[in-house]
Design an enzyme around this catalytic site. Sequence first.
Site, PDB file in Angstrom:
ATOM      1  N   ASP A 215       0.825  -1.195   0.000  1.00 24.41           N
ATOM      2  CA  ASP A 215       0.000   0.000   0.000  1.00 24.41           C
ATOM      3  C   ASP A 215       0.864   1.251   0.000  1.00 24.41           C
ATOM      4  O   ASP A 215       1.587   1.519   0.960  1.00 24.41           O
ATOM      5  CB  ASP A 215      -0.891  -0.037   1.253  1.00 24.41           C
TER       6      ASP A 215
ATOM      7  N   ASP B  58      -2.404   6.301  -5.735  1.00 20.75           N
ATOM      8  CA  ASP B  58      -2.621   5.419  -4.586  1.00 20.75           C
ATOM      9  C   ASP B  58      -2.837   3.993  -5.087  1.00 20.75           C
ATOM     10  O   ASP B  58      -3.729   3.745  -5.889  1.00 20.75           O
ATOM     11  CB  ASP B  58      -3.836   5.904  -3.793  1.00 20.75           C
TER      12      ASP B  58
END
Length: 464
Positions: free
Chosen positions: A140, A342
């Site tokens: 992430d 992201d």
Amino acid sequence: MPDDVSLSHCEGAHEERERKEIDSHTIQLSSLFPSSSSSCVLSSRASNTKSSLHVTHRHGTCSRLSSGKATTPDHSEILRLDQARVNSIHSKLSKKLTDRVRQSQSTDLPAKDGSTFGSGNYVVTVGIGSPKHDLSLIFDTGSDLTWTQCQPCVRSCYSQKEPIFNPSSSSSYYNVSCSTAACSSLSTATGSPGSCDASNCVYGIQYGDQSYSVGFLAKEKFTLTSSDVFDGVYFGCGENNQGLFTGVAGLLGLGRDKLSFPSQTATTYNKVFSYCLPSSASSTGHLTFGSAGISRSVKFTPISALTEGTSFYGLDIVGITVGGQKLSIPPTVFSTPGALIDSGTVITRLPPKAYAALRSAFKAKMSKYPSTSAVSILDTCFDLSKFKTVTIPKVTFTFSGGAVVELGSKGILYPFKISQVCLAFAGNSDDNNAAIFGNVQQQTLEVVYDGAGGRVGFAPNGCS
């Protein structure tokens, strides 16, 4: 004379057809949906680059979590969780803005498509401990602290596929004292300050969908590949974990804080890593640390100042093109709220005016396909049940510094079923919320993060 006219008409039609082919993708509809095959195509990049891990779809045949059978994700749940994540990112950024107003070595891991804390994330396998314990972690770019579930589960642990890590069986594990600088720096890495339990540092982290992990901040040996082994990596050993991580063992934090994995391995990799997210559940991509094997065709854009002091990698979007035509969007539409990339957000979010322009241009180019009802956050959907192929306009983003990035054909549509295939973009509810370049749009691109150089880069065909 008439012959000349008909000849020029033919040439004009031919040029028009060629231009259309340049500005559009024609794809088999069947390629948008998971195949029933149990085979797995491995990324050659991950297999051949020294510091590289295979990245897999969380629900795909290549995943260690799915026992070789692709599972069908619940798309409505994925989009619900995606919106929770986006709300969390916007909230973090607005808090940050409010606060403000007052060639190195390389390691390649394959990427697997997982689940945004239960939805659209990607998974890699990392060895933790001595002897090493292979664990599947979501990676992430919007998080910093790496953590995994640990025995004993003092309150609760969610269900994971692999055995839960037991620190007492590892000779290289030790807890971190709460008087250390690392414990003090938890507040920037997790949003919550560290606390003490018998002089051991305790961390707690909560995500946008209310999932959380609480446990001891510890140091441990991390093994990426046989030649890339790191002693004394700070990570969270979570003894109380709840939420939508089901199946995975934890999370690999690739953000910009000093406790993130790229920061902790900076002397080896110089904060450089790259990945390619696979476009299907039956193939792998890669997560590669260091600069080895990075494509020469990468185009870089500077990391935006907007996200300075956060985990996020900011981008400056300067334009969008649909089917070869640049959308007329005033520059302030993007520059006022800014943008970021992201790995954990599924659907790209755009400012309302930019999204309206994109949707309008896309619909005009798709006029031969019947429209159908919206689903969740996706409001531009088509019924393609009478077609075997679909021709969709190409979508290109231009970022500051002249980086022009054409999305892969899989980065434009989000398929629920053949009678409901939607444009994979959504508008933010507020002009002041940052745009987010999500992981559907990143599929098949090589995305390069050069933390030390303050830039992010893109190249086509990154998984092969």
